[in-house]
Enzyme design. Structure first.
Site, mmCIF file in Angstrom:
data_model
loop_
_atom_site.group_PDB
_atom_site.id
_atom_site.type_symbol
_atom_site.label_atom_id
_atom_site.label_comp_id
_atom_site.label_asym_id
_atom_site.label_seq_id
_atom_site.Cartn_x
_atom_site.Cartn_y
_atom_site.Cartn_z
ATOM 1 N N ASP A 49 11.055 -42.170 -14.414
ATOM 2 C CA ASP A 49 11.782 -41.946 -13.121
ATOM 3 C C ASP A 49 11.001 -41.648 -11.856
ATOM 4 O OD1 ASP A 49 13.920 -42.301 -14.940
ATOM 5 O OD2 ASP A 49 14.140 -40.160 -15.088
ATOM 6 N N LYS A 125 23.434 -66.296 -33.882
ATOM 7 C CA LYS A 125 24.532 -66.561 -32.781
ATOM 8 C C LYS A 125 24.875 -65.302 -32.408
ATOM 9 C CE LYS A 125 27.855 -69.740 -31.344
ATOM 10 N NZ LYS A 125 28.548 -68.898 -30.768
ATOM 11 N N ARG A 146 28.909 -70.074 -17.870
ATOM 12 C CA ARG A 146 29.347 -71.512 -18.655
ATOM 13 C C ARG A 146 30.637 -72.231 -18.179
ATOM 14 N NH1 ARG A 146 32.428 -74.195 -22.394
ATOM 15 N NH2 ARG A 146 31.483 -75.801 -23.403
ATOM 16 N N GLU A 184 22.516 -65.715 -23.936
ATOM 17 C CA GLU A 184 23.572 -65.180 -24.270
ATOM 18 C C GLU A 184 23.571 -63.688 -24.108
ATOM 19 O OE1 GLU A 184 25.818 -67.234 -25.976
ATOM 20 O OE2 GLU A 184 27.452 -66.061 -26.878
ATOM 21 N N CYS A 426 73.367 -75.061 -39.825
ATOM 22 C CA CYS A 426 74.811 -75.480 -40.006
ATOM 23 C C CYS A 426 75.937 -74.548 -39.215
ATOM 24 C CB CYS A 426 75.180 -75.850 -41.439
ATOM 25 S SG CYS A 426 75.047 -74.412 -42.313
ATOM 26 N N CYS A 441 71.650 -69.152 -46.543
ATOM 27 C CA CYS A 441 72.713 -70.218 -46.116
ATOM 28 C C CYS A 441 73.440 -70.666 -47.281
ATOM 29 C CB CYS A 441 72.285 -71.326 -45.268
ATOM 30 S SG CYS A 441 73.664 -72.672 -45.052
ATOM 31 N N CYS A 446 74.793 -77.791 -46.565
ATOM 32 C CA CYS A 446 73.982 -77.549 -45.203
ATOM 33 C C CYS A 446 72.866 -78.503 -45.151
ATOM 34 C CB CYS A 446 73.100 -76.242 -45.413
ATOM 35 S SG CYS A 446 72.210 -75.905 -43.945
#
Ligand SMILES: [Zn+2]
Length: 700
Positions: A49, A125, A146, A184, A426, A441, A446
């Site tokens: 520092d 990756k 990109r 990356e 229907c 149904c 139908c």
């Protein structure tokens, strides 16, 4: 001189010269490199520092030119840097990579390289955001996202703040004045957790994942905020180096390039690279990373496999979308997040309404998921689903994705997902049976239900009529060519009309008619399954045929509840379902007509022959057979009372060994388990010529 001595000497300087400044700048750059790239702490943080303060003080004091300041580590701290994000065209397009998900994809990738023996490099990756970085005359000058691959955004000032990015790089040693590297930008797992911890302490929302945080950080206007984010960069490709001097040319091997660049201070994948030259050793490296991945300090979502010799790259070439000399092996995602866009209610063949979620397309386990079943109302209520909610999609077993969790991220939540009150096809009011989660149904006529029944009738599960897909049935149904199951078998009479339908030529119609004709010989259990009686699948159909000695489909209409409940494998509910079906007067007539459409085999039809020859015997089937599929042989075993099991043990009764049988056959021989080979097996299945080994066992 040691770094510590140099530090002390420089800190002691009162009236600095330009040379002192250059020495100080170099020392700090070296310390940064040791710390951020080689993970070595050479001097105390306090001394570091102090050096840094000295650097800034001297930069204010000394008459320095822009050139001298350009690569100063203090540039990472410059206040009030903002980003324009203006669009920049890439000199070389940033293509994405083709994906590989399993061993067969890897095999295909290597086969596509042709006959030549090739070395591959395999790198992890990193789960981050791609960046293109330019150096000119040894100084970092530009970073571009990109974007769409052709054009990205200038994020130079933000990338400059990255702690492990060298602002100067001695590329001129190799005769390079301009270079472009691809990399990356990512956040380490521990750093991400720490970042979220402090955000929560400050009363801020936690970030969802590190990749989005990295990508979002790059797009912040204020570089000061970016600096507070623990971003790092790793480079995996040298796209362009303009060295003309052949004596100083970079090695053509990718791994050597990465090693060299690493040695001069660029954080590259060098330390992670593995080499391989066969598909088998590629698979070993894949397995290595699969095991290591969890404990690895950086999130990785796959591996990148490249042809090592970069001089071959242009020869191998690329499609417009991806280079052919590289591929990304994607690790199977166990889960993925998506967004609920809409819910469709689909009427099934039994009338059950299935809610289907339409989601924002999400990649999961090598497929893009767009639709997911929501099962029933209880499921929707449990998740308290609203349109626009974020979904956690996981895969169940190997194929079927389902929604494990959902939550809302916005204050104004979309409308709640509600079941309709009537059938969407229907408009009959829907009903819910007692003890059932499903809404139905109830309308026997139908249209949606009828179409589903017809589609099921010809499907792979049922009559398995080759080439009779759902879309074709829908077309025939809508055009009135098929309105009942029996109509399928008279389609040949309407050939002229079918040929004139759009999208279907005479060739495909003739092929379809031929498939329909051969389906007249389908086994009785498939005929029964094709009726689509609720709860009746192959197992039930076979059990009924076996125990009640059915010969034709028509006989289904004569079955009584008493007969059915007697059968061990057929439960009460299933029996009731069958009787309900056959008691219907419409079904009776249909069964009669339909039954007449099928050829009824004589008693020697092997699928109808059943015996107790294999009763309580454990059978293992291994290898392939030319006269029947493994599934057909399995059915055959079950018709004779046997049980098919997957592995050979001393409890195995007999092993059916076909072509290309592997270790199971060897194991059987070692254990002395009886073996039945193709010839004997086919004689038995096709001519009911029971093999000797079974007869001998039988007489014991
Ligand atoms: Zn309906």
């Amino acid at each position: 001189m040691s770094p510590l001595q140099r530090t002390n000497n420089l800190l002691a300087v009162v009236n600095p010269s330009t040379q002192d400044y250059l020495d100080l700048k170099k020392l700090i750059s070296n310390l940064n490199r040791a710390y951020y790239i080689e993970s070595k702490s050479v001097i105390d943080d306090e001394l570091y520092d102090a050096l840094f303060k000295q650097l800034i003080a001297w930069e204010e004091k000394l008459p320095l030119g822009d050139e001298q300041l350009a690569d100063s580590p203090s540039q990472k701290l410059t206040e009030n840097l903002t980003n324009s994000f203006h669009k920049v065209r890439h000199n070389h397009p940033m293509l994405s990579l083709s994906n590989a998900f399993d061993d067969s994809d890897l095999k295909r990738f290597t086969e596509d390289m042709g006959a030549q023996q090739t070395d591959y490099v395999i790198e992890p990756k990193f789960d981050g955001v791609s960046i293109a970085v330019h150096y000119e005359n040894d100084v970092f000058v530009q970073a571009i996202t990109r974007g769409n691959g052709e054009t990205g955004e200038d994020v130079t000032n933000n990338v400059k703040t990255l702690r492990n990015l060298p602002l100067s790089l001695p590329l001129s040693r190799f005769g390079i004045s301009r270079a472009e590297f691809r990399g990356e930008i990512y956040i380490r797992k521990a750093a991400f957790d720490q970042l979220n911890k402090s955000r929560l302490e400050e009363g801020l929302d936690a970030f969802q994942n590190s990749r989005n945080t990295a990508s979002g950080s790059l797009r912040l206007k204020d570089a000061q905020t970016v600096r507070s984010r623990p971003l790092e960069v790793v480079f995996f490709q040298c796209v362009h180096c303009d060295n003309q001097d052949p004596a100083k040319k970079l090695d053509k091997d990718h791994n050597k390039q990465m090693e060299l660049l690493y040695s001069i201070g660029l954080p590259t994948t060098h330390t992670y690279i593995k080499l391989s030259n066969t598909v088998e050793s590629l698979q070993e490296v894949v397995d290595y990373w699969k095991n290591k991945r969890e404990a690895f300090p950086i999130g990785i979502d796959g591996l990148v496999i490249k042809v090592n010799n970069t001089s071959l790259h242009s020869h191998i070439g690329s499609t417009g979308h991806h280079p052919k000399w590289a591929t990304a092996f994607k690790f199977t995602a166990a889960s993925v997040e998506s967004v609920l866009e809409a819910v469709d209610f689909q009427v099934g063949r039994t009338g059950v309404l299935t809610p289907v979620a339409k989601i924002q397309p999400a990649p999961l386990h090598g497929v893009i998921v767009r639709n997911i079943s929501l099962h029933n109302q209880d499921f929707i209520d449990r998740l308290n689903l609203h349109i626009g909610d974020t979904l956690l999609v996981v895969r169940a077993g190997d194929v079927i994705p389902y929604i494990k969790d959902s939550w809302s991220t916005s204050k104004r939540r979309g409308r709640r997902v509600e079941f309709p009150k009537e059938c969407p096809a229907c408009y009959s009011p829907i009903v819910r049976e007692e003890d059932s989660a499903a809404w139905l149904c109830p309308n026997a006529h139908c249209q949606a239900k009828k179409l589903e029944q017809l589609q099921y009738f010809v499907s792979k599960t049922a009559l398995d009529i080759d080439g009779f897909g759902r879309e074709i049935m829908k077309l025939f149904y809508e055009k009135g060519f098929v309105t009942s199951r029996v109509d399928v078998f008279s389609l040949y009479e309407r050939r002229e009309g079918l040929v004139s339908l759009e999208g279907l030529g005479p060739k495909s119609i003739d092929k379809l008619i031929a498939s329909i004709e051969s389906s007249r010989k389908q086994s009785l259990w498939r005929q029964i399954v094709s009726l689509g009686i609720p709860l009746v699948g192959p197992q039930t159909a076979k059990a009924i045929i076996k125990h009640l000695k059915l010969r034709t489909l028509e006989e289904v209409s004569l079955l009584t509840l008493d007969q059915l409940v007697e059968i061990h494998d057929v439960g009460e509910k299933v029996s009731q379902s069958i009787v309900d079906f056959s008691n219907d007067s419409n079904s009776c007539q249909e069964l009669k007509e339909l039954s007449a459409c099928f050829d009824h085999g004589d008693a020697s039809n092997p699928e109808i022959v059943s015996s107790e020859l294999l009763a309580s015997k454990r059978v293992v089937i291994t290898g392939s057979f030319d006269f029947a599929s493994r599934n057909e042989i399995k059915e055959f075993v079950e018709m004779h009372g046997g049980v098919v099991s997957g592995s050979v043990s001393k409890n195995t009764s007999v092993v059916f060994v076909g072509d290309k049988a592997g270790t199971k056959a060897d194991k059987a021989r070692n254990l002395g388990v009886p073996i039945l080979e193709t010839q004997d097996l086919s004689a038995w299945i096709q001519n009911n010529n029971i093999p000797t080994i079974l007869k001998i066992e039988d007489s014991e």
